[in-house]
Write a protein that holds these residues in place. Structure first.
Motif, PDB file in Angstrom:
ATOM      1  N   PRO A   1       5.068  10.581   9.674  1.00  0.00           N
ATOM      2  CA  PRO A   1       4.766  12.013   9.487  1.00  0.00           C
ATOM      3  C   PRO A   1       6.284  12.774   8.937  1.00  0.00           C
ATOM      4  CG  PRO A   1       3.824  11.453  11.541  1.00  0.00           C
ATOM      5  CD  PRO A   1       4.724  10.373  11.223  1.00  0.00           C
ATOM      6  N   ALA A   2       5.987  13.659   8.056  1.00  0.00           N
ATOM      7  CA  ALA A   2       7.007  14.352   7.629  1.00  0.00           C
ATOM      8  C   ALA A   2       7.482  15.436   8.780  1.00  0.00           C
ATOM      9  CB  ALA A   2       6.877  15.190   6.173  1.00  0.00           C
ATOM     10  N   ALA A   3       6.352  15.950   9.443  1.00  0.00           N
ATOM     11  CA  ALA A   3       6.768  16.943  10.625  1.00  0.00           C
ATOM     12  C   ALA A   3       5.637  16.846  11.573  1.00  0.00           C
ATOM     13  CB  ALA A   3       6.553  18.345   9.900  1.00  0.00           C
ATOM     14  N   TYR A   4       5.981  17.280  12.802  1.00  0.00           N
ATOM     15  CA  TYR A   4       4.884  17.346  13.796  1.00  0.00           C
ATOM     16  C   TYR A   4       5.006  18.523  14.585  1.00  0.00           C
ATOM     17  CZ  TYR A   4       3.322  16.268  18.428  1.00  0.00           C
ATOM     18  OH  TYR A   4       2.493  16.149  19.727  1.00  0.00           O
ATOM     19  N   TYR A   5       3.838  19.117  15.043  1.00  0.00           N
ATOM     20  CA  TYR A   5       3.753  20.251  15.433  1.00  0.00           C
ATOM     21  C   TYR A   5       2.747  20.369  16.704  1.00  0.00           C
ATOM     22  CZ  TYR A   5       5.794  22.847  11.406  1.00  0.00           C
ATOM     23  OH  TYR A   5       6.333  23.126  10.679  1.00  0.00           O
ATOM     24  N   GLN A   6       3.047  20.980  18.054  1.00  0.00           N
ATOM     25  CA  GLN A   6       2.171  21.053  19.105  1.00  0.00           C
ATOM     26  C   GLN A   6       1.561  22.589  19.180  1.00  0.00           C
ATOM     27  OE1 GLN A   6       4.575  19.931  22.436  1.00  0.00           O
ATOM     28  NE2 GLN A   6       3.652  18.121  22.458  1.00  0.00           N
ATOM     29  N   ILE A   7       0.405  22.883  19.335  1.00  0.00           N
ATOM     30  CA  ILE A   7      -0.172  24.019  19.387  1.00  0.00           C
ATOM     31  C   ILE A   7      -0.377  24.234  21.003  1.00  0.00           C
ATOM     32  CG2 ILE A   7      -2.019  25.545  19.045  1.00  0.00           C
ATOM     33  CD1 ILE A   7      -2.613  23.911  16.356  1.00  0.00           C
ATOM     34  N   LEU A   8       0.176  25.308  21.355  1.00  0.00           N
ATOM     35  CA  LEU A   8       0.190  26.020  22.761  1.00  0.00           C
ATOM     36  C   LEU A   8      -0.762  26.965  23.051  1.00  0.00           C
ATOM     37  CD1 LEU A   8       4.267  26.033  23.271  1.00  0.00           C
ATOM     38  CD2 LEU A   8       2.568  23.986  23.294  1.00  0.00           C
ATOM     39  N   ASN A   9      -1.247  27.140  24.284  1.00  0.00           N
ATOM     40  CA  ASN A   9      -2.186  28.088  24.604  1.00  0.00           C
ATOM     41  C   ASN A   9      -1.367  29.388  24.911  1.00  0.00           C
ATOM     42  OD1 ASN A   9      -0.845  27.482  27.162  1.00  0.00           O
ATOM     43  ND2 ASN A   9      -2.638  27.944  28.248  1.00  0.00           N
ATOM     44  N   SER A  10      -0.262  29.768  24.959  1.00  0.00           N
ATOM     45  CA  SER A  10       0.634  30.722  24.865  1.00  0.00           C
ATOM     46  C   SER A  10       1.658  30.709  24.414  1.00  0.00           C
ATOM     47  CB  SER A  10       0.707  31.025  26.644  1.00  0.00           C
ATOM     48  OG  SER A  10       1.508  30.018  27.245  1.00  0.00           O
ATOM     49  N   GLU A  11       2.666  31.708  24.233  1.00  0.00           N
ATOM     50  CA  GLU A  11       4.098  31.716  23.620  1.00  0.00           C
ATOM     51  C   GLU A  11       5.091  30.931  24.392  1.00  0.00           C
ATOM     52  OE1 GLU A  11       5.373  35.273  21.968  1.00  0.00           O
ATOM     53  OE2 GLU A  11       3.288  35.954  21.428  1.00  0.00           O
ATOM     54  N   LEU A  12       6.081  30.408  23.790  1.00  0.00           N
ATOM     55  CA  LEU A  12       7.054  29.711  24.594  1.00  0.00           C
ATOM     56  C   LEU A  12       8.448  30.357  24.278  1.00  0.00           C
ATOM     57  CD1 LEU A  12       8.082  27.052  26.270  1.00  0.00           C
ATOM     58  CD2 LEU A  12       8.328  25.997  24.243  1.00  0.00           C
ATOM     59  N   ASP A  13       9.174  30.901  25.131  1.00  0.00           N
ATOM     60  CA  ASP A  13      10.576  31.381  24.866  1.00  0.00           C
ATOM     61  C   ASP A  13      11.375  30.318  24.796  1.00  0.00           C
ATOM     62  OD1 ASP A  13      12.716  32.575  24.709  1.00  0.00           O
ATOM     63  OD2 ASP A  13      12.473  34.190  26.419  1.00  0.00           O
ATOM     64  N   ALA A  14      11.595  29.765  23.433  1.00  0.00           N
ATOM     65  CA  ALA A  14      12.232  28.445  23.376  1.00  0.00           C
ATOM     66  C   ALA A  14      13.929  28.762  24.030  1.00  0.00           C
ATOM     67  CB  ALA A  14      12.466  27.979  21.860  1.00  0.00           C
ATOM     68  N   ASP A  15      14.448  30.090  23.685  1.00  0.00           N
ATOM     69  CA  ASP A  15      15.991  30.158  24.403  1.00  0.00           C
ATOM     70  C   ASP A  15      16.129  30.462  25.839  1.00  0.00           C
ATOM     71  OD1 ASP A  15      16.703  29.863  21.655  1.00  0.00           O
ATOM     72  OD2 ASP A  15      16.152  32.240  21.328  1.00  0.00           O
ATOM     73  N   SER A  16      15.121  30.357  26.555  1.00  0.00           N
ATOM     74  CA  SER A  16      14.928  30.599  27.965  1.00  0.00           C
ATOM     75  C   SER A  16      15.393  29.429  28.583  1.00  0.00           C
ATOM     76  CB  SER A  16      13.837  31.435  28.453  1.00  0.00           C
ATOM     77  OG  SER A  16      12.721  30.396  28.659  1.00  0.00           O
ATOM     78  N   ARG A  17      15.418  29.456  30.042  1.00  0.00           N
ATOM     79  CA  ARG A  17      15.878  28.165  30.745  1.00  0.00           C
ATOM     80  C   ARG A  17      14.507  28.273  31.855  1.00  0.00           C
ATOM     81  NH1 ARG A  17      20.721  26.060  31.091  1.00  0.00           N
ATOM     82  NH2 ARG A  17      20.349  25.384  33.269  1.00  0.00           N
ATOM     83  N   GLY A  18      13.302  28.887  31.302  1.00  0.00           N
ATOM     84  CA  GLY A  18      11.997  28.683  31.909  1.00  0.00           C
ATOM     85  C   GLY A  18      12.201  29.322  33.330  1.00  0.00           C
TER      86      GLY A  18
ATOM     87  N   ILE B   1      -2.404  22.345  23.564  1.00  0.00           N
ATOM     88  CA  ILE B   1      -4.031  22.212  23.401  1.00  0.00           C
ATOM     89  C   ILE B   1      -4.282  21.462  22.120  1.00  0.00           C
ATOM     90  CG2 ILE B   1      -4.442  24.286  24.829  1.00  0.00           C
ATOM     91  CD1 ILE B   1      -4.559  25.885  22.330  1.00  0.00           C
ATOM     92  N   GLY B   2      -3.328  21.314  21.301  1.00  0.00           N
ATOM     93  CA  GLY B   2      -3.589  20.469  19.922  1.00  0.00           C
ATOM     94  C   GLY B   2      -2.352  20.129  19.263  1.00  0.00           C
ATOM     95  N   ASP B   3      -2.457  19.330  18.348  1.00  0.00           N
ATOM     96  CA  ASP B   3      -1.372  18.816  17.627  1.00  0.00           C
ATOM     97  C   ASP B   3      -1.757  18.611  16.116  1.00  0.00           C
ATOM     98  OD1 ASP B   3       0.226  16.964  19.626  1.00  0.00           O
ATOM     99  OD2 ASP B   3      -2.033  17.245  20.209  1.00  0.00           O
ATOM    100  N   ILE B   4      -0.595  18.747  15.299  1.00  0.00           N
ATOM    101  CA  ILE B   4      -0.540  18.680  13.824  1.00  0.00           C
ATOM    102  C   ILE B   4       0.350  17.614  13.220  1.00  0.00           C
ATOM    103  CG2 ILE B   4      -0.477  19.827  11.854  1.00  0.00           C
ATOM    104  CD1 ILE B   4      -0.850  22.520  13.356  1.00  0.00           C
ATOM    105  N   ASP B   5      -0.162  16.672  12.472  1.00  0.00           N
ATOM    106  CA  ASP B   5       0.902  15.784  11.823  1.00  0.00           C
ATOM    107  C   ASP B   5       0.695  16.047  10.375  1.00  0.00           C
ATOM    108  OD1 ASP B   5       1.452  14.070  14.028  1.00  0.00           O
ATOM    109  OD2 ASP B   5      -0.241  12.717  13.962  1.00  0.00           O
ATOM    110  N   VAL B   6       1.898  16.263   9.775  1.00  0.00           N
ATOM    111  CA  VAL B   6       1.888  16.357   8.231  1.00  0.00           C
ATOM    112  C   VAL B   6       2.614  15.444   7.646  1.00  0.00           C
ATOM    113  CG1 VAL B   6       2.935  18.057   6.668  1.00  0.00           C
ATOM    114  CG2 VAL B   6       2.418  18.934   9.120  1.00  0.00           C
ATOM    115  N   PHE B   7       1.999  14.990   6.380  1.00  0.00           N
ATOM    116  CA  PHE B   7       2.262  13.915   5.642  1.00  0.00           C
ATOM    117  C   PHE B   7       2.603  14.123   4.300  1.00  0.00           C
ATOM    118  CE2 PHE B   7      -0.268  12.061   9.296  1.00  0.00           C
ATOM    119  CZ  PHE B   7       0.512  11.035   9.637  1.00  0.00           C
ATOM    120  N   ASP B   8       3.874  13.784   3.815  1.00  0.00           N
ATOM    121  CA  ASP B   8       4.200  14.286   2.412  1.00  0.00           C
ATOM    122  C   ASP B   8       3.414  13.501   1.441  1.00  0.00           C
ATOM    123  OD1 ASP B   8       5.634  15.681   0.603  1.00  0.00           O
ATOM    124  OD2 ASP B   8       7.570  14.828   1.229  1.00  0.00           O
TER     125      ASP B   8
END
Length: 767
Positions: free
Chosen positions: A367-384, A396-403
């Motif tokens: 795949p050229a890119a891969y995504y995960q779909i989440l049920n809620s927002e994720l603060d990527a810059d936090s330490r959780g 809850i879901g996945d996306i595969d992208v092919f060029d």
């Protein structure tokens, strides 16, 4: 000459195909091809008829050699034309039919190969090699169930002349059945291949068997040995029937054997016969019938532990064949502007771009890119800091992208997939929201029907009753791994002590464990359900401690097996083996069990075995202490027993220092292993000093290690001022070479480290 065929198994049609399918590749299957050059006239004929060459196919040997050479030089059409003429000229010679079939099989024309083999058998009905090749071709063309009669005939014909001729047939069936999920049948066919193979192939087949038994994605109750039990019968006719059933099973004719054992069981009511019949049906891939008979055997077995094991097998087989599953659903879209699509995805807070998994095969489309779909927002810059069980983002879901493929004119493809139900519904809503109507128009998104040949199953179906135990989470990159592991441990504690107790289970007649615990008649089934849970949690990366279950269920581990100095364990199943009281074993018995436990790797039992081995001076002399300490480290890491884990790491370091050879490399590996675990808690006040110790003590001798430390510091966002202050050019006085994996070895002076070299980092779990 050896014909090599790379095969792929299609679970829908139960057929093997030579093309690439979205399943794990089957290893190369080898079939011996007739070789007629320089054969003594009184040697066995290369057609494998069992006759002398002089009295079988000697008259056409030279012509077959030339034809074989044509095929080897890719002149297959000419070779087949010449073989057709040769068959007409010498219709009584089996070698021409056998050679034609082998060439067609090499070309993966399995259906076509049936024609010359049937022609050969019309003239020579007992030809063992023709039967073996016919069964193999039929199996590859039509699947196991449709070819069962042909397979059984071949096995019996080969046994009468040369049983090793059945080896390719047995191993191809074993590999395909493993991929289909018939684990008991696959394991027994691997064992069958071992029994019938000539000595030259046994080593490779033994490795196949070891690989199977060590696969922790297969329930451990299905791995390891299962044997048919002897059962002396007073009636002479019944005893003769028993012996016949045993012989058929030894040959691999499992359904025929199952029918005879079932007939005897119905006549006598003996639990051993029901059990034997159940195993034979399972080995014949009739798991529904096998489960029925295992349930029946468990119901009349007087020994509680034995009854639980039989019931566990029954419940696992039921689960393996249930139609009550949660399926993954895939939707496919064509995209005109991939860049605009990716931009839209990157903007949505619940669509998280992930790392593209590395290709498993050089020819695999990545795949050229891969995504995960989440049920809620994720603060990527936090330490959780604020993440709890209630707020952790769930995938809850996945996306595969092919060029797009410009050369072939294929458009860019987007594959969206999620489990049916709420997750699929929410995934589609978020996907729609991320694009919007305008976004769809701008990127030219259009849903298309999946190509049946390319349609994949990215997510495996999950039995409905196991669905409550399944979870996938996503965390901020900066969240300490230790906190993630603690959260996962908290989730497992909740699932095992609360959720599972209230989950209806088919093995309990649709009752929940909490309801079944109130009925004495369901005690065996309830205990068996806990052992099914044990296998399930292992495959999901956790292992069950029975104390984690709700105490009100009254479930405990099975009682220890009674053993003495004369006990032998070579016929023990994996589940029975786990009941062996290791403290009561003699040193030789313990060492035998040590090797078996390392193979099956059930953590609870393996831990007890390793601890007992370390307590005996004579046993310590016979084991690889580095492997023992490594395994204990891994078990304690899984159990989140951090202090004990570090104590085993230190034991490993002490052992490495005591070694006369390769002490430096071994000690460094243990230091890096400790570092990988310490990095799980970046708040550890001693982490900086520990890393500096590696930098100072090992970096001079192995410059590459400093590059690793810098990479770790960057990846884990560590503030380590001493890295900037230290000189990166001091390589010390000890010359050596550094491999691409970062392992130092003596030799000529190592080149200066290059931070952009692409060398791999040592990661947790590597040895």
């Amino acid at each position: 000459m050896v014909i090599q065929q790379t095969l792929y198994f299609d679970p829908e049609s139960e057929k093997c195909f030579p093309r690439e399918l979205p399943v794990r590749q089957i290893p190369i299957l080898e079939t011996k091809k007739a070789e007629v050059m320089s054969i003594d006239p009184y040697d066995p004929c290369p057609c494998n008829s069992g006759k002398k060459y002089k009295f079988c196919c000697h008259s056409i040997g030279d012509e077959v050699s030339k034809i074989s050479h044509l095929h080897e030089t890719h002149q297959t059409a000419t070779a087949l034309q010449l073989l057709d003429r040769l068959k007409k000229k010498h219709p009584e010679q089996p070698l021409s039919y056998i050679t034609e079939a082998q060439i067609l099989m090499a070309e993966r024309r399995f259906e076509d190969a049936l024609v010359p083999l049937n022609e050969c058998l019309e003239r020579e009905p007992d030809h063992p090699a023709a039967h073996s090749l016919l069964a193999t071709s039929s199996f590859l063309a039509h699947g196991y169930k449709r070819s069962q009669k042909t397979i059984y005939t071949a096995l019996q014909k080969c046994a009468a002349v040369d049983v090793s001729l059945a080896t390719p047939l047995a191993i191809s069936i074993a590999i395909a059945l493993q991929m289909r999920g018939y684990y008991l049948a696959a394991r027994e066919h691997f064992a069958l291949a071992m029994r019938v193979a000539s000595q030259e192939y046994q080593q490779n087949l033994f490795m196949n068997l070891l690989e199977f038994d060590g696969d922790d994605q297969i329930p451990y109750q299905f791995r390891g040995v299962h044997v048919l039990e002897r059962c002396p019968l007073e009636d002479s006719e019944q005893q003769a029937t028993f012996e016949k059933a045993q012989r058929l099973a030894n040959l691999g004719c499992y359904r025929s054997s199952a029918s005879l054992f079932k007939q005897l069981a119905e006549a006598t009511g003996l639990v051993t016969l029901w059990k034997n019949a159940a195993f034979c049906y399972a080995w014949a891939t009739d798991e529904v019938k096998a489960a029925e008979l295992f349930h029946q055997a468990a119901g009349i077995e007087s020994d509680f532990a034995e009854a639980v094991e039989l019931e566990t097998l029954a419940q696992l087989l039921d689960l393996n064949n249930t139609g009550e599953v949660v399926n993954s659903i895939e939707k496919v879209f064509e995209v005109e502007s991939l860049s605009r699509f990716l931009t839209q995805m990157d903007l949505h807070p619940q669509v998280l771009r992930g790392n593209v998994p590395p290709a498993q095969d050089p020819e695999e489309t990545t795949p050229a890119a891969y995504y995960q779909i989440l049920n809620s927002e994720l603060d990527a810059d936090s330490r959780g800091e604020g993440i709890t069980l209630e707020t952790v983002p769930v995938v809850i879901g996945d996306i595969d992208v092919f060029d797009a493929d410009r050369q072939l004119g294929n458009p860019a493809i987007v594959r969206l997939y999620a489990y049916e139900g709420d997750q699929l519904e929410k995934t589609e809503q978020i996907f729609e929201a991320a694009l919007g109507k305008e976004g769809k128009k701008e990127c030219g998104l259009q849903e298309v029907e999946p190509d049946s040949e390319e349609a994949g199953t990215p997510l495996s179906p999950i039995p409905t009753e196991q669905w409550p135990l399944f979870f996938r989470w996503s965390f901020p990159q900066k969240m300490p791994i230790l906190k993630r592991r603690e959260l996962e441990a908290e989730q497992w504690k909740k699932l095992l002590s609360e959720t599972w107790s209230e989950t209806p289970l088919a093995g309990l007649d649709g009752k929940t464990p909490a309801e079944a615990a109130k009925e004495d008649s369901l005690k065996v089934a309830l205990t068996a359900a806990a052992y099914v849970l044990d296998a399930q949690t292992l495959s999901l990366g956790h292992f069950l401690d029975f104390s984690e279950l709700d105490p009100e269920l009254g479930i405990s581990e099975l009682a220890p097996l009674a053993v003495d100095a004369s006990s032998h364990f070579n016929t023990c199943s994996s589940m029975t083996q786990n009941r062996i009281p290791v403290k009561e074993l003699s040193d030789p018995q313990l060492m035998y069990i040590f090797n078996r436990a390392l193979l099956i790797r059930h953590p609870r039992f393996l831990y007890d075995v390793l601890i007992e081995v370390l307590s005996r001076d004579e046993c310590i002399k016979e084991v690889d202490l580095d492997r023992v300490y490594t395994t204990l480290t891994e078990i304690c890491h899984k159990k989140n027993q951090r202090e004990e884990m570090l104590s085993w790491i230190h034991k490993g370091q002490e052992n490495a220092q005591a070694q006369p050879e390769h002490a430096f490399e071994s000690e460094l590996q243990w230091k890096m292993r400790e570092l990988s675990f310490r990095l799980e808690d970046t708040s550890d006040p001693g982490l900086s000093d520990f890393m500096k110790g590696i930098w100072d003590n090992y970096g001079k001798k192995m410059p590459q290690i400093r590059e690793y430390l810098k990479a770790f510091a960057q990846a884990f966002d560590l503030d380590l001022p001493w890295i900037k202050e230290s000189s990166l050019l001091d390589t010390g006085d000890l010359a050596g070479n550094v491999s691409s994996e970062g392992i130092w070895s003596p030799g000529e002076a190592a080149p200066e480290a290059d931070s952009g070299s692409g060398s791999k980092l040592w990661l947790p779990g590597q040895s």
